[in-house]
Motif scaffolding. Structure first.
Motif, PDB file in Angstrom:
ATOM      1  N   ALA A  10       0.832  -1.213   0.000  1.00  0.00           N
ATOM      2  CA  ALA A  10       0.000   0.000   0.000  1.00  0.00           C
ATOM      3  C   ALA A  10       0.858   1.252   0.000  1.00  0.00           C
ATOM      4  N   ILE A  11       1.889   1.242   0.830  1.00  0.00           N
ATOM      5  CA  ILE A  11       2.795   2.387   0.875  1.00  0.00           C
ATOM      6  C   ILE A  11       3.483   2.557  -0.465  1.00  0.00           C
ATOM      7  N   ALA A  12       3.941   1.455  -1.020  1.00  0.00           N
ATOM      8  CA  ALA A  12       4.619   1.525  -2.313  1.00  0.00           C
ATOM      9  C   ALA A  12       3.706   2.099  -3.373  1.00  0.00           C
ATOM     10  N   PHE A  13       2.480   1.642  -3.390  1.00  0.00           N
ATOM     11  CA  PHE A  13       1.550   2.134  -4.396  1.00  0.00           C
ATOM     12  C   PHE A  13       1.310   3.621  -4.227  1.00  0.00           C
ATOM     13  N   SER A  14       1.245   4.066  -2.978  1.00  0.00           N
ATOM     14  CA  SER A  14       0.948   5.482  -2.739  1.00  0.00           C
ATOM     15  C   SER A  14       2.113   6.392  -3.074  1.00  0.00           C
ATOM     16  N   LEU A  15       3.324   5.876  -3.048  1.00  0.00           N
ATOM     17  CA  LEU A  15       4.484   6.727  -3.263  1.00  0.00           C
ATOM     18  C   LEU A  15       4.931   6.834  -4.706  1.00  0.00           C
ATOM     19  N   ASN A  32       8.797   5.774 -11.268  1.00  0.00           N
ATOM     20  CA  ASN A  32       7.674   5.135 -10.590  1.00  0.00           C
ATOM     21  C   ASN A  32       8.057   3.729 -10.147  1.00  0.00           C
ATOM     22  N   ARG A  33       8.663   2.984 -11.059  1.00  0.00           N
ATOM     23  CA  ARG A  33       9.067   1.607 -10.755  1.00  0.00           C
ATOM     24  C   ARG A  33      10.079   1.581  -9.614  1.00  0.00           C
ATOM     25  N   GLY A  34      11.096   2.433  -9.675  1.00  0.00           N
ATOM     26  CA  GLY A  34      12.122   2.459  -8.645  1.00  0.00           C
ATOM     27  C   GLY A  34      11.564   2.819  -7.277  1.00  0.00           C
ATOM     28  N   GLU A  35      10.689   3.837  -7.226  1.00  0.00           N
ATOM     29  CA  GLU A  35      10.086   4.244  -5.963  1.00  0.00           C
ATOM     30  C   GLU A  35       9.166   3.160  -5.418  1.00  0.00           C
ATOM     31  N   PHE A  36       8.432   2.518  -6.317  1.00  0.00           N
ATOM     32  CA  PHE A  36       7.545   1.439  -5.909  1.00  0.00           C
ATOM     33  C   PHE A  36       8.340   0.306  -5.259  1.00  0.00           C
ATOM     34  N   PHE A  37       9.405  -0.120  -5.929  1.00  0.00           N
ATOM     35  CA  PHE A  37      10.209  -1.215  -5.396  1.00  0.00           C
ATOM     36  C   PHE A  37      10.883  -0.832  -4.083  1.00  0.00           C
ATOM     37  N   ALA A  38      11.373   0.383  -3.973  1.00  0.00           N
ATOM     38  CA  ALA A  38      12.023   0.822  -2.733  1.00  0.00           C
ATOM     39  C   ALA A  38      11.041   0.760  -1.571  1.00  0.00           C
ATOM     40  N   ALA A  39       9.829   1.251  -1.777  1.00  0.00           N
ATOM     41  CA  ALA A  39       8.836   1.244  -0.705  1.00  0.00           C
ATOM     42  C   ALA A  39       8.264  -0.150  -0.469  1.00  0.00           C
ATOM     43  N   CYS A  40       8.107  -0.905  -1.519  1.00  0.00           N
ATOM     44  CA  CYS A  40       7.490  -2.227  -1.419  1.00  0.00           C
ATOM     45  C   CYS A  40       8.367  -3.221  -0.672  1.00  0.00           C
ATOM     46  N   LEU A  49      11.326 -13.198  -2.483  1.00  0.00           N
ATOM     47  CA  LEU A  49       9.875 -13.318  -2.598  1.00  0.00           C
ATOM     48  C   LEU A  49       9.232 -11.946  -2.730  1.00  0.00           C
ATOM     49  N   VAL A  50       9.653 -11.016  -1.920  1.00  0.00           N
ATOM     50  CA  VAL A  50       9.081  -9.675  -1.959  1.00  0.00           C
ATOM     51  C   VAL A  50       9.316  -9.027  -3.320  1.00  0.00           C
ATOM     52  N   THR A  51      10.499  -9.189  -3.861  1.00  0.00           N
ATOM     53  CA  THR A  51      10.800  -8.619  -5.173  1.00  0.00           C
ATOM     54  C   THR A  51       9.904  -9.238  -6.239  1.00  0.00           C
ATOM     55  N   ARG A  52       9.687 -10.538  -6.165  1.00  0.00           N
ATOM     56  CA  ARG A  52       8.794 -11.189  -7.136  1.00  0.00           C
ATOM     57  C   ARG A  52       7.368 -10.669  -7.007  1.00  0.00           C
ATOM     58  N   ILE A  53       6.894 -10.529  -5.762  1.00  0.00           N
ATOM     59  CA  ILE A  53       5.537 -10.030  -5.532  1.00  0.00           C
ATOM     60  C   ILE A  53       5.423  -8.580  -6.005  1.00  0.00           C
ATOM     61  N   CYS A  54       6.375  -7.748  -5.620  1.00  0.00           N
ATOM     62  CA  CYS A  54       6.338  -6.342  -6.026  1.00  0.00           C
ATOM     63  C   CYS A  54       6.391  -6.208  -7.542  1.00  0.00           C
ATOM     64  N   SER A  55       7.212  -7.009  -8.172  1.00  0.00           N
ATOM     65  CA  SER A  55       7.311  -6.975  -9.626  1.00  0.00           C
ATOM     66  C   SER A  55       5.979  -7.343 -10.256  1.00  0.00           C
ATOM     67  N   CYS A  56       5.366  -8.375  -9.747  1.00  0.00           N
ATOM     68  CA  CYS A  56       4.066  -8.811 -10.245  1.00  0.00           C
ATOM     69  C   CYS A  56       3.031  -7.699 -10.082  1.00  0.00           C
ATOM     70  N   VAL A  57       2.987  -7.085  -8.899  1.00  0.00           N
ATOM     71  CA  VAL A  57       2.000  -6.032  -8.641  1.00  0.00           C
ATOM     72  C   VAL A  57       2.223  -4.852  -9.582  1.00  0.00           C
ATOM     73  N   PHE A  58       3.463  -4.397  -9.689  1.00  0.00           N
ATOM     74  CA  PHE A  58       3.733  -3.231 -10.533  1.00  0.00           C
ATOM     75  C   PHE A  58       3.422  -3.534 -11.991  1.00  0.00           C
ATOM     76  N   GLU A  59       3.903  -4.660 -12.492  1.00  0.00           N
ATOM     77  CA  GLU A  59       3.705  -4.993 -13.899  1.00  0.00           C
ATOM     78  C   GLU A  59       2.226  -5.221 -14.225  1.00  0.00           C
ATOM     79  N   THR A  60       1.504  -5.856 -13.311  1.00  0.00           N
ATOM     80  CA  THR A  60       0.073  -6.079 -13.537  1.00  0.00           C
ATOM     81  C   THR A  60      -0.685  -4.759 -13.487  1.00  0.00           C
ATOM     82  N   ALA A  61      -0.354  -3.913 -12.519  1.00  0.00           N
ATOM     83  CA  ALA A  61      -1.005  -2.602 -12.433  1.00  0.00           C
ATOM     84  C   ALA A  61      -0.727  -1.792 -13.690  1.00  0.00           C
ATOM     85  N   GLN A  62       0.489  -1.851 -14.145  1.00  0.00           N
ATOM     86  CA  GLN A  62       0.871  -1.098 -15.344  1.00  0.00           C
ATOM     87  C   GLN A  62       0.059  -1.555 -16.556  1.00  0.00           C
ATOM     88  N   LYS A  63      -0.239  -2.841 -16.631  1.00  0.00           N
ATOM     89  CA  LYS A  63      -1.009  -3.387 -17.755  1.00  0.00           C
ATOM     90  C   LYS A  63      -2.509  -3.135 -17.601  1.00  0.00           C
TER      91      LYS A  63
END
Length: 103
Positions: A10-15, A32-40, A49-63
């Motif tokens: 949630a924090i990552a998405f908001s930042l 956007n991607r860099g800030e998302f990953f830093a916060a996520c 695991l967190v990197t895989r989840i964050c990547s999935c969330v960002f890439e899916t949201a982007q699509k």
């Protein structure tokens, strides 16, 4: 663990959509991607695991989420950080957690 992950996402998405200056951003950027990953990834210990989840969330949201909607979601989170996530974001996060954590 689940609450920390959801809080981090949630924090990552908001930042990620916040920006400075007068230029109006109309699409996702590398920043956007860099800030998302830093916060996520910040509050969690299993970085792989967190990197895989964050990547999935960002890439899916982007699509799936138009950038204008992304900004609306970010503004809502900034205005009320404890409010529930938007259903479209919550669904993406849940799906990515289930898929990437192989739950």
């Amino acid at each position: 663990m689940r609450s920390l992950l959801l809080a981090g996402l949630a924090i990552a998405f908001s930042l990620t959509a916040a920006g400075c200056g007068d230029d109006v951003q109309t699409d996702y950027s590398a920043q956007n991607r860099g800030e998302f990953f830093a916060a996520c990834t910040a509050p969690l210990s299993d970085r792989t695991l967190v990197t895989r989840i964050c990547s999935c969330v960002f890439e899916t949201a982007q699509k799936e989420i138009p950038y204008e909607r992304f900004v609306e979601i970010e503004n809502a989170i900034i205005a009320d950080p404890v409010s529930p996530l938007a259903p479209d974001v919550a669904e993406i996060i849940a799906t990515c957690i289930l898929d990437e954590a192989e739950l």
